[in-house]
Motif scaffolding. Sequence first.
Motif, short mmCIF file in Angstrom:
data_model
loop_
_atom_site.label_atom_id
_atom_site.label_comp_id
_atom_site.label_asym_id
_atom_site.label_seq_id
_atom_site.Cartn_x
_atom_site.Cartn_y
_atom_site.Cartn_z
N ASN A 71 -1.92 -1.02 -3.80
CA ASN A 71 -3.13 -0.27 -3.46
C ASN A 71 -2.72 1.16 -3.17
OD1 ASN A 71 -4.57 -2.67 -3.61
ND2 ASN A 71 -4.49 -3.04 -1.42
N VAL A 131 0.85 -1.18 0.00
CA VAL A 131 0.00 0.00 0.00
C VAL A 131 0.89 1.23 0.00
CG1 VAL A 131 -1.80 1.28 1.23
CG2 VAL A 131 -1.81 -1.23 1.26
N ARG A 134 -3.55 4.43 -1.27
CA ARG A 134 -4.30 4.95 -0.13
C ARG A 134 -4.20 6.47 -0.11
NH1 ARG A 134 -3.05 7.24 4.49
NH2 ARG A 134 -4.45 7.03 6.25
N THR A 145 0.75 5.34 0.35
CA THR A 145 -0.04 6.50 0.71
C THR A 145 0.31 7.61 -0.28
OG1 THR A 145 -0.06 5.85 3.03
CG2 THR A 145 -0.54 8.17 2.53
N GLU A 154 -7.79 9.93 3.56
CA GLU A 154 -8.92 9.02 3.72
C GLU A 154 -8.75 8.14 4.95
OE1 GLU A 154 -10.91 5.39 1.24
OE2 GLU A 154 -10.46 7.22 0.14
N ASN A 155 -9.77 8.11 5.79
CA ASN A 155 -9.78 7.24 6.96
C ASN A 155 -10.36 5.89 6.59
OD1 ASN A 155 -8.76 9.26 8.68
ND2 ASN A 155 -10.80 10.15 8.89
N GLY A 156 -10.28 4.94 7.49
CA GLY A 156 -10.88 3.63 7.25
C GLY A 156 -9.91 2.60 6.69
N TRP A 157 -8.65 2.94 6.57
CA TRP A 157 -7.63 2.00 6.11
C TRP A 157 -6.80 1.57 7.31
CZ3 TRP A 157 -5.65 1.13 0.87
CH2 TRP A 157 -6.43 1.73 -0.13
N THR A 158 -6.46 0.31 7.35
CA THR A 158 -5.47 -0.15 8.32
C THR A 158 -4.13 0.01 7.62
OG1 THR A 158 -7.02 -1.77 9.20
CG2 THR A 158 -4.68 -2.11 9.68
N SER A 159 -3.27 0.86 8.16
CA SER A 159 -2.00 1.10 7.48
C SER A 159 -0.89 1.36 8.48
CB SER A 159 -2.12 2.25 6.47
OG SER A 159 -2.75 3.36 7.03
N THR A 198 -4.78 10.08 -5.83
CA THR A 198 -4.83 8.73 -6.41
C THR A 198 -4.91 8.76 -7.93
OG1 THR A 198 -7.23 8.64 -6.07
CG2 THR A 198 -5.83 7.60 -4.39
N ARG A 221 -11.93 2.02 -4.33
CA ARG A 221 -10.50 2.15 -4.08
C ARG A 221 -9.73 1.86 -5.36
NH1 ARG A 221 -9.39 -0.42 1.92
NH2 ARG A 221 -10.54 1.19 3.06
#
Length: 130
Positions: free
Chosen positions: A52, A12, A54, A14, A58-63, A18, A41
């Motif tokens: 991917n 991933v 990221r 960041t 944007e929130n809601g990603w485990t990173s 995007t 996404r």
Amino acid sequence: MRFTVDRLDHLVLTVRNTTLSASWYQRVLGMDIEEYGRNNRIALSFGGQKINLRPETENGWTSAEGAQPGTSDLCFTTALQCHDIVKHLTACKVEITEGPVPRIGALGPVTSIYCRDPDGNLIEIASYQG
């Protein structure tokens, strides 16, 4: 039993934008752009792997803790010879920051050319062909 991994499936990155990043990886490195999952996404696929993208806001990603745009060093391999890579990057108006230079890759000696993506990540394009 000893635990081992087989290969890298995906990573991933960041990114600030995007659309801009996906376009750069498609145009410069020939990756395919895919939309997936919730919120459409964006991923880049090549070979049997994917990246991917990221969005930094944007929130809601485990990173990764403290994940920021422009903090990655990535090495991609190609079957092209280095003079062809240089021609391609020049045609894409991508600045070469170093190379061609000899390096050691996962499978042995490579010749590498370095540039940066739109976020400033260091991109190494390596050729086992020289």
